[in-house]
Design an enzyme around this catalytic site. Structure first.
Site, PDB file in Angstrom:
ATOM      1  N   SER A   1      -3.180  -7.579   3.139  1.00  0.00           N
ATOM      2  CA  SER A   1      -3.555  -7.369   4.546  1.00  0.00           C
ATOM      3  C   SER A   1      -4.069  -8.677   5.142  1.00  0.00           C
ATOM      4  O   SER A   1      -3.787  -8.985   6.309  1.00  0.00           O
ATOM      5  CB  SER A   1      -4.643  -6.303   4.659  1.00  0.00           C
ATOM      6  OG  SER A   1      -4.171  -5.074   4.208  1.00  0.00           O
TER       7      SER A   1
ATOM      8  N   ARG B   1      -2.309  -6.212  -8.152  1.00  0.00           N
ATOM      9  CA  ARG B   1      -1.281  -7.245  -7.978  1.00  0.00           C
ATOM     10  C   ARG B   1      -1.450  -8.291  -9.074  1.00  0.00           C
ATOM     11  O   ARG B   1      -0.952  -8.137 -10.168  1.00  0.00           O
ATOM     12  CB  ARG B   1      -1.400  -7.901  -6.593  1.00  0.00           C
ATOM     13  CG  ARG B   1      -0.821  -7.085  -5.474  1.00  0.00           C
ATOM     14  CD  ARG B   1      -1.373  -7.499  -4.146  1.00  0.00           C
ATOM     15  NE  ARG B   1      -2.835  -7.378  -4.127  1.00  0.00           N
ATOM     16  CZ  ARG B   1      -3.601  -7.602  -3.095  1.00  0.00           C
ATOM     17  NH1 ARG B   1      -3.066  -8.019  -1.983  1.00  0.00           N
ATOM     18  NH2 ARG B   1      -4.904  -7.444  -3.155  1.00  0.00           N
TER      19      ARG B   1
ATOM     20  N   LYS C   1     -16.084  -7.559   3.401  1.00  0.00           N
ATOM     21  CA  LYS C   1     -15.045  -8.224   4.201  1.00  0.00           C
ATOM     22  C   LYS C   1     -15.532  -8.458   5.614  1.00  0.00           C
ATOM     23  O   LYS C   1     -16.263  -7.647   6.179  1.00  0.00           O
ATOM     24  CB  LYS C   1     -13.767  -7.377   4.192  1.00  0.00           C
ATOM     25  CG  LYS C   1     -13.120  -7.366   2.817  1.00  0.00           C
ATOM     26  CD  LYS C   1     -11.719  -6.814   2.817  1.00  0.00           C
ATOM     27  CE  LYS C   1     -11.125  -6.988   1.424  1.00  0.00           C
ATOM     28  NZ  LYS C   1      -9.858  -6.290   1.253  1.00  0.00           N
TER      29      LYS C   1
ATOM     30  N   HIS D   1       0.845  -1.195   0.000  1.00  0.00           N
ATOM     31  CA  HIS D   1       0.000   0.000   0.000  1.00  0.00           C
ATOM     32  C   HIS D   1       0.882   1.247   0.000  1.00  0.00           C
ATOM     33  O   HIS D   1       0.654   2.178  -0.768  1.00  0.00           O
ATOM     34  CB  HIS D   1      -0.886   0.045   1.255  1.00  0.00           C
ATOM     35  CG  HIS D   1      -1.928  -1.018   1.343  1.00  0.00           C
ATOM     36  ND1 HIS D   1      -2.162  -1.739   2.483  1.00  0.00           N
ATOM     37  CD2 HIS D   1      -2.815  -1.485   0.431  1.00  0.00           C
ATOM     38  CE1 HIS D   1      -3.154  -2.590   2.283  1.00  0.00           C
ATOM     39  NE2 HIS D   1      -3.564  -2.469   1.040  1.00  0.00           N
TER      40      HIS D   1
HETATM   41  P1  ADP Z   1     -10.092  -3.174  -0.356  1.00  0.00           P
HETATM   42  O1  ADP Z   1     -10.880  -3.803   0.759  1.00  0.00           O
HETATM   43  O2  ADP Z   1     -10.718  -1.907  -0.859  1.00  0.00           O
HETATM   44  O3  ADP Z   1      -9.702  -4.097  -1.469  1.00  0.00           O
HETATM   45  P2  ADP Z   1      -7.312  -3.256   0.556  1.00  0.00           P
HETATM   46  O4  ADP Z   1      -6.775  -2.556   1.746  1.00  0.00           O
HETATM   47  O5  ADP Z   1      -7.298  -4.735   0.552  1.00  0.00           O
HETATM   48  O6  ADP Z   1      -8.771  -2.650   0.368  1.00  0.00           O
HETATM   49  O7  ADP Z   1      -6.554  -2.750  -0.734  1.00  0.00           O
HETATM   50  C1  ADP Z   1      -6.557  -1.393  -1.118  1.00  0.00           C
HETATM   51  C2  ADP Z   1      -5.937  -1.248  -2.497  1.00  0.00           C
HETATM   52  O8  ADP Z   1      -4.551  -1.590  -2.418  1.00  0.00           O
HETATM   53  C3  ADP Z   1      -6.542  -2.190  -3.533  1.00  0.00           C
HETATM   54  O9  ADP Z   1      -6.582  -1.516  -4.771  1.00  0.00           O
HETATM   55  C4  ADP Z   1      -5.559  -3.347  -3.590  1.00  0.00           C
HETATM   56  O10 ADP Z   1      -5.586  -3.987  -4.831  1.00  0.00           O
HETATM   57  C5  ADP Z   1      -4.263  -2.588  -3.377  1.00  0.00           C
HETATM   58  N1  ADP Z   1      -3.202  -3.432  -2.839  1.00  0.00           N
HETATM   59  C6  ADP Z   1      -3.259  -4.291  -1.790  1.00  0.00           C
HETATM   60  N2  ADP Z   1      -2.077  -4.898  -1.581  1.00  0.00           N
HETATM   61  C7  ADP Z   1      -1.233  -4.406  -2.533  1.00  0.00           C
HETATM   62  C8  ADP Z   1       0.138  -4.660  -2.881  1.00  0.00           C
HETATM   63  N3  ADP Z   1       0.879  -5.547  -2.202  1.00  0.00           N
HETATM   64  N4  ADP Z   1       0.660  -3.983  -3.925  1.00  0.00           N
HETATM   65  C9  ADP Z   1      -0.103  -3.098  -4.619  1.00  0.00           C
HETATM   66  N5  ADP Z   1      -1.383  -2.824  -4.362  1.00  0.00           N
HETATM   67  C10 ADP Z   1      -1.955  -3.467  -3.330  1.00  0.00           C
END
Ligand code: ADP
Length: 172
Positions: A129, A91, A41, A17
Site C-alpha cells: 500500500s 511477502r 503508521k 491483499h
Molecule cells: P498492516 O498495517 O496491518 O501491516 P497492511 O494493509 O499493510 O496492514 O497489510 C495487511 C496484511 O496484508 C499484512 O499481513 C501484510 O503483510 C499483508 N500484505 C500486504 N501486501 C501484501 C502482498 N502484496 N501480498 C501478500 N500479503 C500482503
C-alpha cells in the site's frame, strides 16, 4: 464454524491483499476483513469509510467474506466476532520479523487465537500500500497493482486526499 479475521490498514487495498482474501475464503467458513487503525503508521491517505467501501466493492465475488472496521485491540475484536483465527499475508523476510513478533504477542494475550500466514503470490510480492500511495502522490500509473473495479476511484481519491505534497523540483 471456522471464522478468521484478516486485519490490516489496507490504505489502499491492493491485488496482493485481494489474493490473500480469496485464498483465506477457501480455507475458512467465514472471513472477516477488518480495517484497523495502525498507530505505527503515519497519516492515512484514505479514510476508514473509503477503505471499507473500496474493499467491499472489490470482494463482491467472495460470498463468505464480510468487511468491517475496528479501532481497538485485535484480540478483543476476534473475541467479539467469535473468530479463532487471524490471517496475515507474508511477502519478504522483512515482513517475517514484524509478523512473528505480532503473532507471538497475540498468543501471549490469548492462547486460543491462532495466527495463520498466507505466502504472497509471486506476482504480488513487490506490492505494498505504501508503494501505491507513493505512486499516487506523483501521478504514477497503478494499473495491475489494485483491483481494476476500484482503480479509478483510488486514483481520484488519492489525488484529492490532501496528503500529497506538491511536486517540487530544484533546477540546477
Ligand atoms: P498492516 O498495517 O496491518 O501491516 P497492511 O494493509 O499493510 O496492514 O497489510 C495487511 C496484511 O496484508 C499484512 O499481513 C501484510 O503483510 C499483508 N500484505 C500486504 N501486501 C501484501 C502482498 N502484496 N501480498 C501478500 N500479503 C500482503
Amino acid at each position: 464454524m471456522r471464522r478468521a479475521v484478516c486485519p490490516g490498514s489496507f490504505d489502499p487495498v491492493t491485488l496482493g491483499h485481494l489474493d490473500v482474501f480469496e485464498r483465506a475464503s477457501v480455507m475458512f467458513d467465514e472471513v472477516i476483513v477488518s480495517v484497523f487503525v495502525n498507530p505505527g503508521k503515519d497519516k492515512a491517505m484514505f479514510s476508514m469509510e473509503d477503505r471499507v467501501r473500496l474493499i467491499r466493492k472489490a470482494t463482491t465475488h467472495i460470498p463468505n467474506l464480510v468487511v468491517t472496521s475496528f479501532s481497538g485491540l485485535l484480540n478483543e475484536f476476534c473475541r467479539e466476532q467469535k473468530a479463532q483465527f487471524i490471517v496475515r499475508g507474508l511477502r519478504a523476510f522483512t515482513d517475517f520479523e514484524y509478523e512473528f513478533q505480532r503473532a507471538l504477542l497475540m498468543k501471549k494475550i490469548d492462547r486460543d487465537l491462532e495466527t495463520v500466514f498466507i505466502m504472497t503470490d509471486e506476482r504480488y510480492s513487490c506490492l505494498s500500500s505504501s508503494g501505491i500511495r507513493e505512486m499516487l502522490y506523483f501521478g504514477g500509473d497503478i494499473t495491475g497493482f489494485v483491483p481494476e473495479c476500484i482503480q479509478k476511484e483510488i486514483m481520484e481519491r488519492g489525488a484529492h486526499s490532501g496528503v500529497c505534497p506538491k511536486k517540487v523540483r530544484e533546477d540546477r
